[in-house]
Design a protein around this motif. Structure first.
Motif, mmCIF file in Angstrom:
data_model
loop_
_atom_site.group_PDB
_atom_site.id
_atom_site.type_symbol
_atom_site.label_atom_id
_atom_site.label_comp_id
_atom_site.label_asym_id
_atom_site.label_seq_id
_atom_site.Cartn_x
_atom_site.Cartn_y
_atom_site.Cartn_z
ATOM 1 N N GLU A 378 0.767 -1.302 0.103
ATOM 2 C CA GLU A 378 -0.008 0.076 0.037
ATOM 3 C C GLU A 378 0.741 1.304 -0.114
ATOM 4 N N LYS A 379 0.285 2.305 -0.515
ATOM 5 C CA LYS A 379 0.877 3.611 -0.350
ATOM 6 C C LYS A 379 -0.229 4.536 -0.355
ATOM 7 N N PRO A 380 -0.004 5.603 0.526
ATOM 8 C CA PRO A 380 -1.062 6.456 0.567
ATOM 9 C C PRO A 380 -1.112 7.500 -0.466
ATOM 10 N N THR A 381 -2.306 7.691 -0.811
ATOM 11 C CA THR A 381 -2.710 8.571 -1.828
ATOM 12 C C THR A 381 -3.797 9.704 -1.482
ATOM 13 N N ALA A 382 -3.630 10.845 -2.342
ATOM 14 C CA ALA A 382 -4.514 11.917 -2.070
ATOM 15 C C ALA A 382 -6.085 11.277 -1.646
ATOM 16 N N GLY A 383 -6.930 11.927 -0.996
ATOM 17 C CA GLY A 383 -8.345 11.510 -1.030
ATOM 18 C C GLY A 383 -8.631 10.262 -0.240
ATOM 19 N N THR A 384 -7.618 9.596 0.396
ATOM 20 C CA THR A 384 -7.868 8.280 0.909
ATOM 21 C C THR A 384 -8.038 8.769 2.345
ATOM 22 N N THR A 385 -9.121 7.971 2.895
ATOM 23 C CA THR A 385 -9.551 8.152 4.437
ATOM 24 C C THR A 385 -8.632 7.135 5.180
ATOM 25 N N VAL A 386 -8.005 7.900 6.095
ATOM 26 C CA VAL A 386 -7.059 6.967 7.090
ATOM 27 C C VAL A 386 -7.759 7.162 8.553
ATOM 28 N N PHE A 387 -7.282 6.254 9.324
ATOM 29 C CA PHE A 387 -8.040 6.237 10.793
ATOM 30 C C PHE A 387 -7.241 6.273 11.837
ATOM 31 N N THR A 395 -11.445 9.828 11.682
ATOM 32 C CA THR A 395 -10.908 9.804 10.448
ATOM 33 C C THR A 395 -10.351 11.050 9.879
ATOM 34 N N ARG A 396 -9.597 10.828 8.688
ATOM 35 C CA ARG A 396 -8.979 12.127 7.961
ATOM 36 C C ARG A 396 -8.829 11.813 6.881
ATOM 37 N N THR A 397 -8.984 12.720 5.877
ATOM 38 C CA THR A 397 -8.843 12.580 4.421
ATOM 39 C C THR A 397 -7.454 13.273 3.863
ATOM 40 N N LEU A 398 -6.699 12.220 3.377
ATOM 41 C CA LEU A 398 -5.237 12.923 2.969
ATOM 42 C C LEU A 398 -5.269 13.826 1.860
ATOM 43 N N GLU A 399 -4.539 14.983 2.006
ATOM 44 C CA GLU A 399 -4.477 16.032 1.058
ATOM 45 C C GLU A 399 -3.596 15.627 -0.238
ATOM 46 N N PRO A 400 -4.028 16.413 -1.046
ATOM 47 C CA PRO A 400 -3.306 16.172 -2.335
ATOM 48 C C PRO A 400 -1.948 16.970 -2.277
ATOM 49 N N ASP A 401 -1.068 16.625 -3.197
ATOM 50 C CA ASP A 401 0.369 17.535 -3.424
ATOM 51 C C ASP A 401 1.309 17.439 -2.567
ATOM 52 N N LEU A 402 1.356 16.223 -1.504
ATOM 53 C CA LEU A 402 2.120 15.963 -0.623
ATOM 54 C C LEU A 402 3.192 15.100 -0.911
ATOM 55 N N THR A 403 4.424 15.127 -0.760
ATOM 56 C CA THR A 403 5.462 14.199 -0.617
ATOM 57 C C THR A 403 5.376 13.300 0.212
#
Length: 476
Positions: A378-387, A395-403
């Motif tokens: 797995e690799k985190p991607t923008a828009g994924t909901t994490v716990f 929960t939290r939604t991952l932001e776009p344009d992150l390294t």
């Protein structure tokens, strides 16, 4: 000093004997070393102790003297003692770079080895990593509180024994305290060593001025005078200023004066005024006496004029609210390729099963945003909901344009270290850079911002599946 293989709890050895008897000793196992709560109620921890931990694993063996002692206990049979004679750690270890900033629930070490090998090393690894990480964290807090001033570690006499004192000096350097009074630590780790003199030096002479003159005569280019044995402002400072003038007349300069009692903020302001008015603005003011980050903050808030803070007892013993120990634990997360977890009614103590990857997400400018634990592949991607690992409803939604980068690497394979030993100065710079990259407010000593650590949907689902399966195991 090489740690003995007997630096372990008895139950590690009894479990090893049991594993071998049951034919389980060579089963492939994976353990994670992590902690659940940040020390001191702070916002971060500084990972330290990796170098000594890897040295311990690489050199692990039982001497004939060790085996003779174990035989004398009459707990173990000859076959098991013969097994220990050839015992070595031949596993794999993953870890972040030492000096990294780390957070709860993140695996600081992942140990992959046969069950017996991975089990035996638990106690020593926790001993090394827990203490040095705690000291490095305390040192970082103290160094940040001191601002542009220098911090000197001189907790040798209050440390938890000689080995503890050396560990303190090493880990404190990683956290940002770059010099020590410990001469052996200076030799062993290449640290600058610093010191002044004790009150007994003054008391050994007929008067304070004679004592100051004698010390200045002995060390004209390295003279720091302790000015509070008699009367700090009434005699100590005037006598130090007089000796400073005598040194200058001989072509030398007084380096500093040390305050070791009283209202350090007020005394340092008065000392600075007196020294400046006498023509010695370059003489530095050193302060000591039960200092820590809270006291240093208070001194600075009150306008203290201190150039060097000598921090001893409260750094060496990791004293402070929420300090004293880092509650690191070492838990089995996989055996024979099957994920395992500890089930508990308190979800904050339930473990995260299976092998994991620790990702750090940062902005293009290098500012860290959050960490995410995923399963391999797995690799985190923008828009994924994490716990949230302790509260799945959060929960939290991952932001776009992150390294996104994997924070850990393989640091040992087949029992062999893969990376050269890094200088402590490099580890300290990694710590400093990591601290500066944290979100605003994370470095506060009171009510800090809580850096987010999350788990991926797949890891969340795996934990739920295992929890459900374990809850439905029929009883006797």
């Amino acid at each position: 000093m090489k740690p003995s293989a007997l630096l372990t709890d008895l139950y590690q050895l009894t479990m090893l004997a049991g594993y071998r008897r049951e034919g389980l000793a060579e089963r492939p196992a994976v353990f994670d070393l992590f902690f659940r709560d940040l020390p001191y109620g702070g916002g971060y921890a500084v990972f330290a102790g990796l170098g000594p931990a890897l040295d311990y694993l690489a050199e692990l063996s039982f001497s004939e003297d060790d085996l003779g002692y174990l035989a004398s206990l009459q707990l173990f049979d000859e076959a098991f003692l013969a097994y220990l004679r050839d015992f070595r750690f031949r596993g794999r270890v993953l870890a972040p770079p030492e000096g990294s900033i780390v957070f709860p629930h993140e695996p600081l070490l992942t140990v992959e080895a046969g069950l017996a090998e991975a089990q035996l090393v638990e106690t020593a690894l926790l001993n090394i990593i827990n203490f040095q990480t705690l000291v490095a964290t305390k040192a970082a807090r103290v160094s940040l509180a001191a601002g542009e001033s220098t911090v000197l570690e001189f907790g040798l006499r209050r440390a938890q024994g000689p080995d503890g004192a050396l560990s303190v000096a090493r880990a404190a350097c990683i956290g940002g305290v770059g010099s020590t009074s410990n001469v052996l630590a200076g030799k062993q780790f290449g640290l600058p060593i610093r010191g002044t003199h004790a009150h007994s030096w003054i008391m050994a002479f007929d008067d304070e001025l004679s004592a100051f003159r004698a010390y200045a005569e002995a060390f004209p280019d390295n003279c720091v005078l302790l000015v509070d044995t008699c009367d700090t402002l009434g005699s100590g400072l005037p006598n130090a200023i007089r000796v400073a003038g005598e040194l200058r007349a001989r072509g030398h300069e007084l380096l500093g004066i040390r305050l070791d009692s009283g209202d350090l903020a007020w005394l340092s302001r008065q000392a600075r005024r007196m020294l400046d008015e006498a023509g010695f603005p370059e003489v530095r003011i050193v302060a000591s006496n039960e200092l820590d980050e809270e006291v240093i903050h208070a001194i600075r808030d009150e306008g203290g004029c201190i150039d060097i803070y000598g921090v001893g007892t409260r750094l060496a013993t990791c004293a402070g609210k929420g300090g004293g120990a880092l509650g690191g634990v070492y838990k089995l997360v996989e055996i024979d390729g099957r994920p395992k977890m500890k089930l508990t009614a308190d979800i904050t103590k339930a473990t995260l099963p299976g092998r994991k990857i620790l990702w750090r997400l940062s902005t293009a400018e290098g500012r860290h945003v959050q960490d995410v634990l995923t399963r391999p592949g797995e690799k985190p991607t923008a828009g994924t909901t994490v716990f949230d690992p302790t509260n799945p409803a959060r929960t939290r939604t991952l932001e776009p344009d992150l390294t996104i980068r994997d924070l850990r690497q393989t640091v040992m394979n087949n029992g062999q270290k893969l990376l050269p030993t890094e200088p402590l100065a490099r580890l300290a710079e990694r710590c400093r850079t990591g601290l500066l990259a944290l979100p605003s407010g994370t470095l506060r000593t009171t009510n800090p911002h809580r850096y987010k650590v999350s788990i991926s949907p797949d890891l969340h689902a795996l934990r739920n599946r295992l929890r459900t399966a374990m809850e439905h195991i029929p009883g006797d």
